[in-house]
Design an enzyme around this catalytic site. Structure first.
Site, PDB file in Angstrom:
ATOM      1  N   SER A 266       0.837  -1.200   0.000  1.00 29.81           N
ATOM      2  CA  SER A 266       0.000   0.000   0.000  1.00 29.81           C
ATOM      3  C   SER A 266       0.870   1.249   0.000  1.00 29.81           C
ATOM      4  O   SER A 266       2.034   1.226   0.409  1.00 29.81           O
ATOM      5  CB  SER A 266      -0.901   0.017   1.228  1.00 29.81           C
ATOM      6  OG  SER A 266      -1.733  -1.119   1.238  1.00 29.81           O
TER       7      SER A 266
HETATM    8  N1  SAH Z   1      -0.710  -4.462   3.607  1.00 29.15           N
HETATM    9  C1  SAH Z   1       0.261  -5.153   2.797  1.00 29.15           C
HETATM   10  C2  SAH Z   1      -0.261  -5.807   1.544  1.00 29.15           C
HETATM   11  C3  SAH Z   1      -1.457  -5.218   0.871  1.00 29.15           C
HETATM   12  S1  SAH Z   1      -1.942  -6.095  -0.593  1.00 29.15           S
HETATM   13  C4  SAH Z   1       1.382  -4.218   2.436  1.00 29.15           C
HETATM   14  O1  SAH Z   1       1.166  -3.016   2.411  1.00 29.15           O
HETATM   15  O2  SAH Z   1       2.465  -4.722   2.164  1.00 29.15           O
HETATM   16  C5  SAH Z   1      -3.164  -7.167   0.076  1.00 29.15           C
HETATM   17  C6  SAH Z   1      -2.626  -8.463   0.562  1.00 29.15           C
HETATM   18  O3  SAH Z   1      -3.736  -9.224   0.978  1.00 29.15           O
HETATM   19  C7  SAH Z   1      -1.904  -9.298  -0.497  1.00 29.15           C
HETATM   20  O4  SAH Z   1      -0.622  -9.614  -0.034  1.00 29.15           O
HETATM   21  C8  SAH Z   1      -2.782 -10.529  -0.645  1.00 29.15           C
HETATM   22  O5  SAH Z   1      -2.019 -11.708  -0.885  1.00 29.15           O
HETATM   23  C9  SAH Z   1      -3.478 -10.573   0.697  1.00 29.15           C
HETATM   24  N2  SAH Z   1      -4.757 -11.287   0.726  1.00 29.15           N
HETATM   25  C10 SAH Z   1      -5.824 -11.189  -0.099  1.00 29.15           C
HETATM   26  N3  SAH Z   1      -6.811 -12.030   0.272  1.00 29.15           N
HETATM   27  C11 SAH Z   1      -6.355 -12.691   1.394  1.00 29.15           C
HETATM   28  C12 SAH Z   1      -6.901 -13.685   2.240  1.00 29.15           C
HETATM   29  N4  SAH Z   1      -8.102 -14.210   2.039  1.00 29.15           N
HETATM   30  N5  SAH Z   1      -6.157 -14.097   3.277  1.00 29.15           N
HETATM   31  C13 SAH Z   1      -4.911 -13.615   3.497  1.00 29.15           C
HETATM   32  N6  SAH Z   1      -4.333 -12.690   2.720  1.00 29.15           N
HETATM   33  C14 SAH Z   1      -5.053 -12.214   1.684  1.00 29.15           C
END
Ligand code: SAH
Length: 316
Positions: A151
């Site tokens: 993000s």
């Molecule tokens: N907040 C993090 C990543 C944001 S992107 C950062 O800033 O680095 C959103 C993340 O959610 C991704 O890594 C994706 O793999 C994860 N995601 C999406 N659906 C998910 C689920 N059901 N369970 C666990 N992770 C999930």
């Protein structure tokens, strides 16, 4: 309803406004004309596709408040490069200086005002979490593979500030969709060794990378002592082992708030979660002492979906 004002939008990479009437674009003094031109171009492009909406005249310089009038209900999706991207070229010094400059700028332009949030963001160098070859300090989301992104710094700062009172030393925090591990590391620094910061992501490769990222960061000792943990799993189920949580952050947009996360929130605790699909709102969910919940919308946002692993890898 008063017109929405996009203030200090230099830090905004993607901002959705549902507006009827006027949109006021109030540029901060730090915005340069190039950035505003980009915004104008998007605004014009969108406006021209809306029947009867009058696109504003576009000038190359726009030092003061501009008001754009739309005669009907419109949804505006403004995107633009951040001024930070351009400013970064002029910054010199090492990584930590640049990280501090990024944090100072976010604070100076009103994205957040908490000293505690500034301290933790200064201590956790963002460059350790952004894949090589990217502008680590630009205020924009960056691809991290697997159809996911880290993000933008302004979203990280916003969420940290919303959760600050729920990340006191000794408290328990859950970061669903932990991706690069950046926010989990920030949470761990705030709750300290006597607290717990648990990150969950359903892509095991991202979890592995996030562990390596944290090992290089100021939060490494917390990972070693187990107060910071990064796990692979479906975050929609939360992580019951360390529940209830004072703070839950969800880094991906859910169609609705997952019930297990509500259950794992402590009475008196707070969850911050983007909800929606195309139009998403960052919801602040407070659990009252009697177990009921109060929900409010903080702002419009754009996150990748909270979904199944297969759907994410297929890109839908
Ligand atoms: N907040 C993090 C990543 C944001 S992107 C950062 O800033 O680095 C959103 C993340 O959610 C991704 O890594 C994706 O793999 C994860 N995601 C999406 N659906 C998910 C689920 N059901 N369970 C666990 N992770 C999930």
């Amino acid at each position: 309803m008063p017109p929405p004002i996009l203030q200090g939008c230099g830090g905004v990479i993607a901002y959705t406004v549902r507006s009827s009437g006027s949109l006021l674009l109030l540029p901060s003094p730090h915005l340069n004309s190039l950035f505003l031109t980009i915004h104008h171009r998007h605004l014009r492009a969108f406006a021209s596709s809306v029947t009867a909406a009058k696109a504003p005249p576009c000038s190359s310089r726009c030092p003061t408040l501009r008001s754009f009038h739309f005669p009907q209900n419109v949804s505006l999706f403004l995107t633009g490069n951040s001024s930070f991207l351009k400013m970064e070229r002029f910054w010199s010094g090492n990584s930590i200086d640049k990280n501090k400059a990024m944090v100072d700028n976010l604070k100076r332009y009103g994205v957040f005002n908490s000293d505690k949030v500034a301290e933790v963001m200064e201590n956790i160098d963002r460059a350790l979490f952004v894949p090589n070859g990217n502008s680590a300090y630009a205020d924009t989301p960056m691809p991290i593979g697997y159809n996911a992104t880290i993000s933008a710094p302004h979203m990280h700062a916003t969420c940290l500030q919303l959760l600050e009172d729920y990340l006191k030393p000794g408290m328990h925090a859950l970061d669903v969709g932990s991706g690069t591990g950046y926010l989990t590391a920030c949470f761990a620094m705030m709750v300290g060794p006597e607290g717990r910061a648990i990150g969950v992501d359903h892509i095991p490769e991202l979890v592995e990378t996030s562990i390596k990222n944290v090992e290089k960061s100021a939060a490494a000792s917390l990972l070693k002592d187990g107060s910071l943990q990064l796990h692979a799993g479906d975050g929609r189920q939360g992580w019951p082992e360390f529940a209830p949580y004072d703070a839950i952050h969800v880094g991906a947009a859910a169609p609705e708030i997952p019930q297990p996360l509500i259950e794992q929130l402590k009475p008196g605790g707070r969850m911050v979660i983007p909800v929606g699909s195309i139009f998403q709102d960052l919801k602040v969910v407070d659990k009252n002492q009697d177990g009921s919940i109060s929900v409010r919308s903080e702002t419009s946002v754009r996150y990748v979906p909270l979904t199944s692993k297969d759907a994410q890898l297929r890109g839908n």
